[in-house]
Design a protein around this motif. Sequence first.
Motif, PDB file in Angstrom:
ATOM      1  N   PHE A   2       0.832  -1.202   0.000  1.00  0.00           N
ATOM      2  CA  PHE A   2       0.000   0.000   0.000  1.00  0.00           C
ATOM      3  C   PHE A   2       0.865   1.250   0.000  1.00  0.00           C
ATOM      4  O   PHE A   2       0.599   2.209  -0.725  1.00  0.00           O
ATOM      5  N   ARG A   3       1.929   1.217   0.807  1.00  0.00           N
ATOM      6  CA  ARG A   3       2.839   2.346   0.871  1.00  0.00           C
ATOM      7  C   ARG A   3       3.447   2.614  -0.512  1.00  0.00           C
ATOM      8  O   ARG A   3       3.461   3.743  -0.994  1.00  0.00           O
ATOM      9  N   GLU A   4       3.926   1.560  -1.137  1.00  0.00           N
ATOM     10  CA  GLU A   4       4.565   1.700  -2.444  1.00  0.00           C
ATOM     11  C   GLU A   4       3.581   2.253  -3.476  1.00  0.00           C
ATOM     12  O   GLU A   4       3.922   3.123  -4.277  1.00  0.00           O
ATOM     13  N   SER A   5       2.339   1.731  -3.441  1.00  0.00           N
ATOM     14  CA  SER A   5       1.352   2.167  -4.433  1.00  0.00           C
ATOM     15  C   SER A   5       1.026   3.652  -4.251  1.00  0.00           C
ATOM     16  O   SER A   5       0.883   4.385  -5.221  1.00  0.00           O
ATOM     17  N   LEU A   6       0.968   4.103  -2.994  1.00  0.00           N
ATOM     18  CA  LEU A   6       0.667   5.511  -2.742  1.00  0.00           C
ATOM     19  C   LEU A   6       1.821   6.397  -3.186  1.00  0.00           C
ATOM     20  O   LEU A   6       1.615   7.481  -3.734  1.00  0.00           O
ATOM     21  N   SER A  24       3.886   5.919  -5.658  1.00  0.00           N
ATOM     22  CA  SER A  24       3.985   6.171  -7.099  1.00  0.00           C
ATOM     23  C   SER A  24       2.798   6.989  -7.595  1.00  0.00           C
ATOM     24  O   SER A  24       2.900   7.653  -8.623  1.00  0.00           O
ATOM     25  N   LEU A  25       1.700   6.992  -6.839  1.00  0.00           N
ATOM     26  CA  LEU A  25       0.582   7.880  -7.202  1.00  0.00           C
ATOM     27  C   LEU A  25       1.059   9.321  -7.207  1.00  0.00           C
ATOM     28  O   LEU A  25       0.764  10.097  -8.119  1.00  0.00           O
ATOM     29  N   THR A  26       1.788   9.709  -6.169  1.00  0.00           N
ATOM     30  CA  THR A  26       2.232  11.093  -6.068  1.00  0.00           C
ATOM     31  C   THR A  26       3.413  11.352  -6.993  1.00  0.00           C
ATOM     32  O   THR A  26       3.649  12.469  -7.417  1.00  0.00           O
ATOM     33  N   ARG A  27       4.163  10.291  -7.315  1.00  0.00           N
ATOM     34  CA  ARG A  27       5.376  10.471  -8.108  1.00  0.00           C
ATOM     35  C   ARG A  27       5.050  10.878  -9.546  1.00  0.00           C
ATOM     36  O   ARG A  27       5.590  11.843 -10.052  1.00  0.00           O
ATOM     37  N   ASN A  28       4.165  10.141 -10.231  1.00  0.00           N
ATOM     38  CA  ASN A  28       3.849  10.592 -11.595  1.00  0.00           C
ATOM     39  C   ASN A  28       2.529  11.345 -11.606  1.00  0.00           C
ATOM     40  O   ASN A  28       1.489  10.848 -12.030  1.00  0.00           O
ATOM     41  N   THR A  50      -1.393  10.537 -13.193  1.00  0.00           N
ATOM     42  CA  THR A  50      -2.364  10.166 -12.169  1.00  0.00           C
ATOM     43  C   THR A  50      -3.612  11.026 -12.318  1.00  0.00           C
ATOM     44  O   THR A  50      -4.736  10.523 -12.342  1.00  0.00           O
ATOM     45  N   PHE A  51      -3.376  12.329 -12.481  1.00  0.00           N
ATOM     46  CA  PHE A  51      -4.491  13.268 -12.613  1.00  0.00           C
ATOM     47  C   PHE A  51      -5.333  12.942 -13.852  1.00  0.00           C
ATOM     48  O   PHE A  51      -6.568  12.901 -13.786  1.00  0.00           O
ATOM     49  N   ALA A  52      -4.660  12.679 -14.967  1.00  0.00           N
ATOM     50  CA  ALA A  52      -5.390  12.384 -16.207  1.00  0.00           C
ATOM     51  C   ALA A  52      -6.242  11.122 -16.054  1.00  0.00           C
ATOM     52  O   ALA A  52      -7.409  11.101 -16.458  1.00  0.00           O
ATOM     53  N   SER A  53      -5.676  10.086 -15.458  1.00  0.00           N
ATOM     54  CA  SER A  53      -6.450   8.842 -15.318  1.00  0.00           C
ATOM     55  C   SER A  53      -7.636   9.035 -14.398  1.00  0.00           C
ATOM     56  O   SER A  53      -8.738   8.564 -14.677  1.00  0.00           O
ATOM     57  N   ILE A  54      -7.380   9.730 -13.280  1.00  0.00           N
ATOM     58  CA  ILE A  54      -8.478   9.947 -12.343  1.00  0.00           C
ATOM     59  C   ILE A  54      -9.596  10.746 -13.021  1.00  0.00           C
ATOM     60  O   ILE A  54     -10.774  10.441 -12.868  1.00  0.00           O
ATOM     61  N   SER A  55      -9.197  11.756 -13.817  1.00  0.00           N
ATOM     62  CA  SER A  55     -10.214  12.560 -14.504  1.00  0.00           C
ATOM     63  C   SER A  55     -11.037  11.697 -15.458  1.00  0.00           C
ATOM     64  O   SER A  55     -12.261  11.829 -15.532  1.00  0.00           O
ATOM     65  N   ALA A  56     -10.355  10.823 -16.176  1.00  0.00           N
ATOM     66  CA  ALA A  56     -11.069   9.965 -17.123  1.00  0.00           C
ATOM     67  C   ALA A  56     -12.074   9.075 -16.390  1.00  0.00           C
ATOM     68  O   ALA A  56     -13.215   8.921 -16.828  1.00  0.00           O
ATOM     69  N   MET A  94      -6.086   0.357  -8.489  1.00  0.00           N
ATOM     70  CA  MET A  94      -7.308   0.406  -7.690  1.00  0.00           C
ATOM     71  C   MET A  94      -7.500   1.797  -7.089  1.00  0.00           C
ATOM     72  O   MET A  94      -8.598   2.337  -7.091  1.00  0.00           O
ATOM     73  N   TRP A  95      -6.409   2.402  -6.604  1.00  0.00           N
ATOM     74  CA  TRP A  95      -6.502   3.775  -6.072  1.00  0.00           C
ATOM     75  C   TRP A  95      -7.032   4.729  -7.130  1.00  0.00           C
ATOM     76  O   TRP A  95      -7.885   5.560  -6.863  1.00  0.00           O
ATOM     77  N   LEU A  96      -6.487   4.616  -8.347  1.00  0.00           N
ATOM     78  CA  LEU A  96      -6.925   5.514  -9.415  1.00  0.00           C
ATOM     79  C   LEU A  96      -8.436   5.389  -9.605  1.00  0.00           C
ATOM     80  O   LEU A  96      -9.137   6.389  -9.764  1.00  0.00           O
TER      81      LEU A  96
END
Lengths: 228, 298
Positions: free
Chosen positions: B10-14, B16-20, B24-30, B226-228
């Motif tokens: 979970f830590r790792e996944s979070l 990389s969410l902030t890293r790129n 991340t923003f584009a996928s979440i928007s879609a 899954m976070w996205l």
Amino acid sequence: MIQMNNVVKKYPNGVVAANGISVDIKQGEFVYVVGPSGAGKSTFIKLMYREEKPTSGDVIIAGTNLSTLKNRQVPFLRRQLGVVFQDFKLLPRLNVYENVAFALEVIEEHPKMIRKRVMEVLELVGLKHKVRMFPSELSGGEQQRISIARSIVNMPKVVIADEPTGNLDPETSWEIMNIFEEINTRGTTIVMATHNREIVNTIRKRVIAIEGGMIVRDVFGGDYGYEG
Amino acid sequence: MRGRTIQRHFRESLKSLTRNGWMTFASISAVTVTLLLVGVFTIIMMNLNKVADDIENDVEIKVLIEIIDDKEKAKAAEDTLISDIKKISGVEEVVYSSKEQELDLLIEDFGDDLSLFEQSNPLRNVLYVKAKEPQQTAKVAEKIEKLDNTYQVVYGEGKVEKLFSFLNTSRNVGLVLILGLLFTAIFLISNTIRITIIARKEEIEIMKLVGATNSFVRIPFVIEGMWLGILGSIIPMVVVSVVYYNVYNIVQPRLQGELLQLVDLTPLLYQVNVLILVLGMFIGIWGSFMSVRRFLKI
Ligand SMILES: Nc1ncnc2c1ncn2[C@@H]1O[C@H](COP(=O)(O)OP(=O)(O)O)[C@@H](O)[C@H]1O
Ligand SMILES: [Mg+2]
């Protein structure tokens, strides 16, 4: 410990990098693998940790035949081996401690055990006082010592090294060799591909010479054997 | 898998969410746009369905009476039938219409051409029955059918077909639109995960070298997907809930006693929110699976 029977490795582009290699390396041995560049030394090394599969023939590591090993069993083979490279392969974002601990974290070792083992191997390679530093703040020799520490932190039976001193100056290379000797005296088998004539001729060990994918010489206490 | 390992994933996944960030923003928007449409569409369809149902039920029942040649007997039979129908619970009113009146209605609708039938009227005498509650129409009709001297009992004919065909068309158009968006969202997520995988190439190589299992390497990427999906479903859930809540509270009081009613807030909003969240997670996990399969050769 390590056995190869008539191993052939033909790459998809047609290059035959191992052409009928048979060898037997016993537990606790220290073996140099020498030969001109392009001879097939790295291929020989890669066959041992199953980075490459043999086209034919058998590679047997600690009783496991890699030719029949399933892909999902490869991680468990790798846990019995330590691998060291010319370019260290450290993670730049992690400090010294984290780089070494990483090898134990990804195999889900217990945290208490991780701390203990990491400090032990850092002591062995003489870098206990630099645990908080990052790879970019260290010399090449120090970085290689960390990568060696990482390779032995899970107590492998065999350490495989592909030109570990290739990027280092002569003096530093000797320091690294001392560490390998120390690891070897503790019972770990060492297989090391190298170009370093002086080292091979000074610290006398078994020498396997490869040319054109074939073993052309295999002598205990031999010399480097290539002039000029 | 140990708790510690799950925590690590979970830590790792979070991380990389902030890293790129912008991927991340584009996928979440879609995902957000897709799920917003799914939510709105679902609520509209549910309401249209309800309207269709209500209309279907709010109709008169037309009872065609059996022809009896003897006038006296016919009159008596009709009277019995009327009083029997009136006894059925849920019946509001019964209106008698003779076959002559029926023909007049037809002539009104279709013109004088039909007046030649005035000589020998082929129609039957009819009773129009209305139920007190629209929902009871079908039940009442069923009971009438069992009575004597009924030739045929029909209701709801032709009134809802147009609505149903409109409903079908809009459902198909909506599904195609949503399917297209769904694939766009999945594609964007798998692209984001691909970038994460490339950014971590070295790390993955070393993990494999020191004996990490394949699932250990893969799981953080799937969690990231899954976070996205989950992050993309937040705005749609909030927007759909708030908007429908307000629309319901404004519109519903004006519909007091009317035939047309909105679908109640609960359980509709719970259902739609669960649908959005589950779909979001599905999009995210599927998107990252596609990447992990293609770009993580392990
Ligand atoms: N992945 C590969 N694909 C195709 N050919 C390769 C690959 N790796 C090595 N080779 C070829 O195999 C031969 C042996 O290479 P290598 O084992 O790296 O030799 P060495 O380490 O002794 O220099 C060379 O000719 C090299 O070009
Ligand atoms: Mg090489």
